[in-house]
Design a protein around this motif. Structure first.
Motif, PDB file in Angstrom:
ATOM      1  N   CYS A 171       0.834  -1.215   0.000  1.00  0.00           N
ATOM      2  CA  CYS A 171       0.000   0.000   0.000  1.00  0.00           C
ATOM      3  C   CYS A 171       0.865   1.260   0.000  1.00  0.00           C
ATOM      4  CB  CYS A 171      -0.922   0.009   1.213  1.00  0.00           C
ATOM      5  SG  CYS A 171      -2.344  -1.103   1.100  1.00  0.00           S
ATOM      6  N   ILE A 197      -6.142  -2.574   0.334  1.00  0.00           N
ATOM      7  CA  ILE A 197      -6.700  -2.146   1.626  1.00  0.00           C
ATOM      8  C   ILE A 197      -7.735  -3.158   2.119  1.00  0.00           C
ATOM      9  CG2 ILE A 197      -8.064  -0.369   2.788  1.00  0.00           C
ATOM     10  CD1 ILE A 197      -6.785   1.679   0.878  1.00  0.00           C
ATOM     11  N   TRP A 207      -4.160  -2.340   8.554  1.00  0.00           N
ATOM     12  CA  TRP A 207      -4.869  -1.266   7.862  1.00  0.00           C
ATOM     13  C   TRP A 207      -5.030  -0.047   8.775  1.00  0.00           C
ATOM     14  CZ3 TRP A 207      -9.827   0.264   9.553  1.00  0.00           C
ATOM     15  CH2 TRP A 207     -10.432  -0.582  10.499  1.00  0.00           C
TER      16      TRP A 207
END
Length: 419
Positions: A171, A197, A207
């Protein structure tokens, strides 16, 4: 002396290749955890309780069980018993075990190592985009993760965390390119990042760390470079999390149903907590190593707040480093953050070493320090704590005893097992 001409670009390219070779050499200690073999007929690498728990859920799925229920021998019932365990890692490993034909206990550990290597590679390529010289000095410190004393994320079975960290790093990698590149069509990055995500939400709590990093990034951008602040980016990331939440909502509902809504906030109660388990502590490093670590932090903070250099990789590294001290406000997952902290703090070492070397103006001194630094780094990595390094695991004799009990006792018998 005009004959001493150093082309640092070429030198760095050659040096980085040598460090990649060094990386392969340093990964060899990992095989000590494997008991010097990639093939074994019992879970010799399982050390902590979590190792066996993750293996049990994965093997249950590989043998036809559902990813949302607990194995019967854990639930103590033949009725499907909902579990709060994140299903994604177990399902992927179970599919790999069925596809390859390897035993589950072999795949689950090998996959964890592969994910960790990929996390390091993603950070490596991000650092190269940031500064090639810093990368040169930072790469050896990335390999702290594979030194047995610091490879606790592997040793004590934090494999679901390991998967979550890989997704978190992915990410950060995608977000770095999303925010830094002025490309017209960012929809592919938007789609990939949304999927990542949602995958983290189906894996572990990482997350939450990504949200923390984004908040810090947008806050600092607003404070330090208000003219470059773009509210549209906040809306886009909010939309990403909303779509990801919709994808992960079946698991999140099950999580609340099995653990209670309050359990989501139990990890943060604003009371000082003790670091439990085997987290990496500052006391695990030598004073010289700590000097380079905090020097790098100070240099990067100076560039951030005084030169107003906003870089998503640097903010991510500083944020994760800061989260490692969040036990002070009562965050119960601070110990888990410290398991993978070496992945993010390597850039601090590289920054401080580069700054110290480039303080010298003489080209010959720079040349000498560039190449002598490899010995300094190896000294920092191995000498201070080599005596503390210990590899332990399940011995064959112990596992043979477990097998003997299985084969020589009645089914469902109560057995007192003393090691």
């Amino acid at each position: 002396n005009k004959k001493i001409i150093i082309n640092f670009n070429n030198e760095k390219a050659i040096s980085i290749l040598s460090y990649l070779i060094l990386a392969i050499i340093l990964i060899i200690p990992t095989f000590r955890i494997y008991q010097n073999s990639l093939s074994y007929d019992y879970p010799c690498c399982f050390i902590g309780t979590d190792s066996f728990v993750h293996y049990a859920f994965t093997d249950f799925i590989a043998n036809g069980g559902g990813p949302d229920v607990a194995p019967t021998y854990i639930a103590h019932t033949t009725i499907d018993f909902l579990t709060d365990q994140p299903p994604l890692y177990y399902s992927i490993v179970a599919e790999l075990a069925m596809f390859t034909g390897f035993e589950t206990h072999q795949i689950i550990y090998a996959f964890a190592i592969i994910l960790l290597i990929n996390s390091l590679l993603l950070i490596y390529f991000l650092m190269r985009k940031y500064d090639l010289t810093v990368t040169f000095f930072s790469t050896p410190f990335l390999l702290i993760t594979f030194i047995p004393y610091y490879s606790r994320i592997l040793q004590i079975g934090q494999w679901v965390d390991n998967y979550g960290i890989f997704l978190l790093v992915a990410c950060i990698f995608i977000t770095y390119h999303y925010l830094g590149n002025k490309i017209i069509n960012k929809k592919p990055l938007f789609i990939v990042l949304t999927i990542l995500i949602s995958a983290i939400m189906l894996s572990h709590t990482e997350w939450v760390y990504f949200i923390f990093i984004l908040i810090i990034y947008f806050f600092l951008t607003f404070i330090l470079k208000r003219q470059d602040f773009n509210f549209k980016s906040i809306y886009i990331f909010a939309l990403m999390f909303f779509v990801a939440f919709l994808i992960a909502i079946p698991y999140l509902i099950k999580l609340i149903a099995t653990t209670g809504a309050n359990s989501i906030f139990d990890e943060l109660n604003f009371e000082i907590k003790e670091l439990i388990g085997m987290p990496i502590l500052l006391s695990d490093f030598s004073l010289l190593t700590l000097f380079f670590l905090f020097s790098g932090v100070i240099f990067l903070l100076y560039r951030l707040f005084f030169k107003k250099e906003i870089n998503f990789l640097i903010i991510s590294s500083l944020s994760i480093f800061l989260l490692g001290f969040s036990y002070i406000i009562g965050f119960g997952r601070a110990n888990e953050i410290r398991y993978f902290c070496p992945i993010f703090i390597a850039i601090f070492f590289g920054t401080s070493i580069k700054k110290i070397i480039f303080w010298f103006k003489d080209p010959f001194i720079k040349y000498y320090l560039m190449y002598s630094s490899i010995f300094i780094i190896l000294l920092l990595l191995f000498f201070p704590f080599q005596a503390q390094t210990s590899i332990f695991g399940v011995k064959r004799s112990l596992w043979s005893g477990v097998e003997w009990i299985r084969d020589n006792t009645e089914k469902n018998a109560t057995v007192l097992f003393i090691t």
